[in-house]
Write a protein that holds these residues in place. Structure first.
Motif, PDB file in Angstrom:
ATOM      1  N   LYS A   4       0.837  -1.207   0.000  1.00  0.00           N
ATOM      2  CA  LYS A   4       0.000   0.000   0.000  1.00  0.00           C
ATOM      3  C   LYS A   4       0.868   1.253   0.000  1.00  0.00           C
ATOM      4  N   THR A   5       1.981   1.200   0.694  1.00  0.00           N
ATOM      5  CA  THR A   5       2.913   2.328   0.694  1.00  0.00           C
ATOM      6  C   THR A   5       3.517   2.509  -0.687  1.00  0.00           C
ATOM      7  N   ALA A   6       3.919   1.405  -1.310  1.00  0.00           N
ATOM      8  CA  ALA A   6       4.483   1.480  -2.661  1.00  0.00           C
ATOM      9  C   ALA A   6       3.457   2.020  -3.643  1.00  0.00           C
ATOM     10  N   THR A   7       2.194   1.632  -3.491  1.00  0.00           N
ATOM     11  CA  THR A   7       1.136   2.128  -4.364  1.00  0.00           C
ATOM     12  C   THR A   7       0.920   3.624  -4.159  1.00  0.00           C
ATOM     13  N   ASP A  92      10.396  13.506  -8.683  1.00  0.00           N
ATOM     14  CA  ASP A  92      10.071  12.233  -9.322  1.00  0.00           C
ATOM     15  C   ASP A  92      11.235  11.263  -9.222  1.00  0.00           C
ATOM     16  N   LYS A  93      12.456  11.759  -9.391  1.00  0.00           N
ATOM     17  CA  LYS A  93      13.629  10.891  -9.265  1.00  0.00           C
ATOM     18  C   LYS A  93      13.747  10.335  -7.850  1.00  0.00           C
ATOM     19  N   GLN A  94      13.500  11.188  -6.862  1.00  0.00           N
ATOM     20  CA  GLN A  94      13.564  10.748  -5.472  1.00  0.00           C
ATOM     21  C   GLN A  94      12.445   9.750  -5.169  1.00  0.00           C
ATOM     22  N   LEU A  95      11.251  10.042  -5.657  1.00  0.00           N
ATOM     23  CA  LEU A  95      10.111   9.151  -5.414  1.00  0.00           C
ATOM     24  C   LEU A  95      10.320   7.789  -6.063  1.00  0.00           C
ATOM     25  N   LYS A  96      10.972   7.776  -7.207  1.00  0.00           N
ATOM     26  CA  LYS A  96      11.259   6.507  -7.879  1.00  0.00           C
ATOM     27  C   LYS A  96      12.133   5.623  -6.990  1.00  0.00           C
ATOM     28  N   ARG A  97      13.119   6.239  -6.348  1.00  0.00           N
ATOM     29  CA  ARG A  97      14.003   5.487  -5.447  1.00  0.00           C
ATOM     30  C   ARG A  97      13.230   4.980  -4.231  1.00  0.00           C
ATOM     31  N   TYR A  98      12.400   5.847  -3.626  1.00  0.00           N
ATOM     32  CA  TYR A  98      11.608   5.425  -2.468  1.00  0.00           C
ATOM     33  C   TYR A  98      10.621   4.319  -2.840  1.00  0.00           C
ATOM     34  N   GLU A  99      10.039   4.432  -4.038  1.00  0.00           N
ATOM     35  CA  GLU A  99       9.093   3.405  -4.488  1.00  0.00           C
ATOM     36  C   GLU A  99       9.800   2.068  -4.681  1.00  0.00           C
ATOM     37  N   ALA A 100      10.988   2.069  -5.277  1.00  0.00           N
ATOM     38  CA  ALA A 100      11.741   0.834  -5.482  1.00  0.00           C
ATOM     39  C   ALA A 100      12.101   0.197  -4.144  1.00  0.00           C
ATOM     40  N   GLU A 101      12.469   1.019  -3.162  1.00  0.00           N
ATOM     41  CA  GLU A 101      12.767   0.494  -1.829  1.00  0.00           C
ATOM     42  C   GLU A 101      11.532  -0.133  -1.195  1.00  0.00           C
ATOM     43  N   ALA A 102      10.371   0.506  -1.358  1.00  0.00           N
ATOM     44  CA  ALA A 102       9.139  -0.021  -0.773  1.00  0.00           C
ATOM     45  C   ALA A 102       8.738  -1.340  -1.420  1.00  0.00           C
ATOM     46  N   VAL A 103       8.893  -1.428  -2.727  1.00  0.00           N
ATOM     47  CA  VAL A 103       8.540  -2.668  -3.429  1.00  0.00           C
ATOM     48  C   VAL A 103       9.477  -3.799  -3.020  1.00  0.00           C
ATOM     49  N   SER A 104      10.778  -3.516  -2.948  1.00  0.00           N
ATOM     50  CA  SER A 104      11.723  -4.575  -2.570  1.00  0.00           C
ATOM     51  C   SER A 104      11.512  -5.005  -1.119  1.00  0.00           C
ATOM     52  N   ALA A 105      11.188  -4.075  -0.235  1.00  0.00           N
ATOM     53  CA  ALA A 105      10.910  -4.441   1.158  1.00  0.00           C
ATOM     54  C   ALA A 105       9.654  -5.288   1.255  1.00  0.00           C
ATOM     55  N   SER A 106       8.652  -4.959   0.447  1.00  0.00           N
ATOM     56  CA  SER A 106       7.415  -5.739   0.451  1.00  0.00           C
ATOM     57  C   SER A 106       7.662  -7.156  -0.062  1.00  0.00           C
ATOM     58  N   ARG A 107       8.471  -7.273  -1.127  1.00  0.00           N
ATOM     59  CA  ARG A 107       8.788  -8.598  -1.668  1.00  0.00           C
ATOM     60  C   ARG A 107       9.591  -9.421  -0.666  1.00  0.00           C
ATOM     61  N   ALA A 108      10.544  -8.804  -0.007  1.00  0.00           N
ATOM     62  CA  ALA A 108      11.361  -9.525   0.974  1.00  0.00           C
ATOM     63  C   ALA A 108      10.493 -10.001   2.141  1.00  0.00           C
ATOM     64  N   ARG A 109       9.577  -9.169   2.583  1.00  0.00           N
ATOM     65  CA  ARG A 109       8.692  -9.554   3.679  1.00  0.00           C
ATOM     66  C   ARG A 109       7.782 -10.718   3.260  1.00  0.00           C
ATOM     67  N   ARG A 110       7.276 -10.651   2.014  1.00  0.00           N
ATOM     68  CA  ARG A 110       6.395 -11.714   1.526  1.00  0.00           C
ATOM     69  C   ARG A 110       7.168 -13.024   1.382  1.00  0.00           C
ATOM     70  N   GLU A 111       8.402 -12.969   0.865  1.00  0.00           N
ATOM     71  CA  GLU A 111       9.214 -14.175   0.705  1.00  0.00           C
ATOM     72  C   GLU A 111       9.591 -14.765   2.068  1.00  0.00           C
ATOM     73  N   ALA A 112       9.855 -13.909   3.057  1.00  0.00           N
ATOM     74  CA  ALA A 112      10.178 -14.400   4.392  1.00  0.00           C
ATOM     75  C   ALA A 112       8.955 -15.071   5.022  1.00  0.00           C
ATOM     76  N   ALA A 113       7.775 -14.571   4.735  1.00  0.00           N
ATOM     77  CA  ALA A 113       6.560 -15.178   5.288  1.00  0.00           C
ATOM     78  C   ALA A 113       6.297 -16.527   4.618  1.00  0.00           C
ATOM     79  N   VAL A 114       6.598 -16.653   3.352  1.00  0.00           N
ATOM     80  CA  VAL A 114       6.387 -17.912   2.642  1.00  0.00           C
ATOM     81  C   VAL A 114       7.358 -18.976   3.147  1.00  0.00           C
ATOM     82  N   GLU A 115       8.619 -18.595   3.412  1.00  0.00           N
ATOM     83  CA  GLU A 115       9.617 -19.542   3.883  1.00  0.00           C
ATOM     84  C   GLU A 115       9.359 -20.004   5.306  1.00  0.00           C
ATOM     85  N   ALA A 116       8.723 -19.164   6.091  1.00  0.00           N
ATOM     86  CA  ALA A 116       8.505 -19.484   7.516  1.00  0.00           C
ATOM     87  C   ALA A 116       7.376 -20.438   7.736  1.00  0.00           C
TER      88      ALA A 116
END
Length: 116
Positions: A4-7, A92-116
């Motif tokens: 939701k943050t990334a969106t 926009d350049k700054q927001l692009k970086r923040y958005e990429a960080e939010a998406v990667s954090a969301s993916r890492a959290r989802r992958e950690a939940a799947v592995e657990a």
């Protein structure tokens, strides 16, 4: 950060460029056009369009502030960028970086939940 943050960051990015270009493109162009010709009727709709884009940007910025839990200084910085001509292009350049960080954090959290 979650998806939701990334969106919310993505929505803010989508409006930042049109808002950044609306001031110089619409208002300055319309002002020059009204001064060198008799076309005064364009200023009101062009100003209204810029105002609508600015209000949408401000609302999306508040949404990001709420969801991303940004510090006030960062929110004030992005608000200042909206006031400056072409400031949103840098934002926009700054927001692009923040958005990429939010998406990667969301993916890492989802992958950690799947592995657990």
């Amino acid at each position: 950060m979650d998806i939701k943050t990334a969106t919310a960051l993505h929505r803010l990015r989508l409006i930042s460029v049109p808002e950044a270009l609306s001031f110089p493109a619409l208002l300055i162009f319309g002002s020059l056009l009204s001064r060198i010709s008799d076309i005064d009727f364009l200023m009101m709709p062009l100003g209204a369009l810029h105002g609508v884009l600015f209000v949408i940007y401000a609302l999306f910025l508040l949404d990001v502030w709420n969801k991303a839990k940004w510090p006030f200084k960062r929110v004030a910085f992005f608000f200042l960028l909206a006031v400056l001509p072409f400031g949103g292009l840098y934002g926009d350049k700054q927001l692009k970086r923040y958005e990429a960080e939010a998406v990667s954090a969301s993916r890492a959290r989802r992958e950690a939940a799947v592995e657990a």
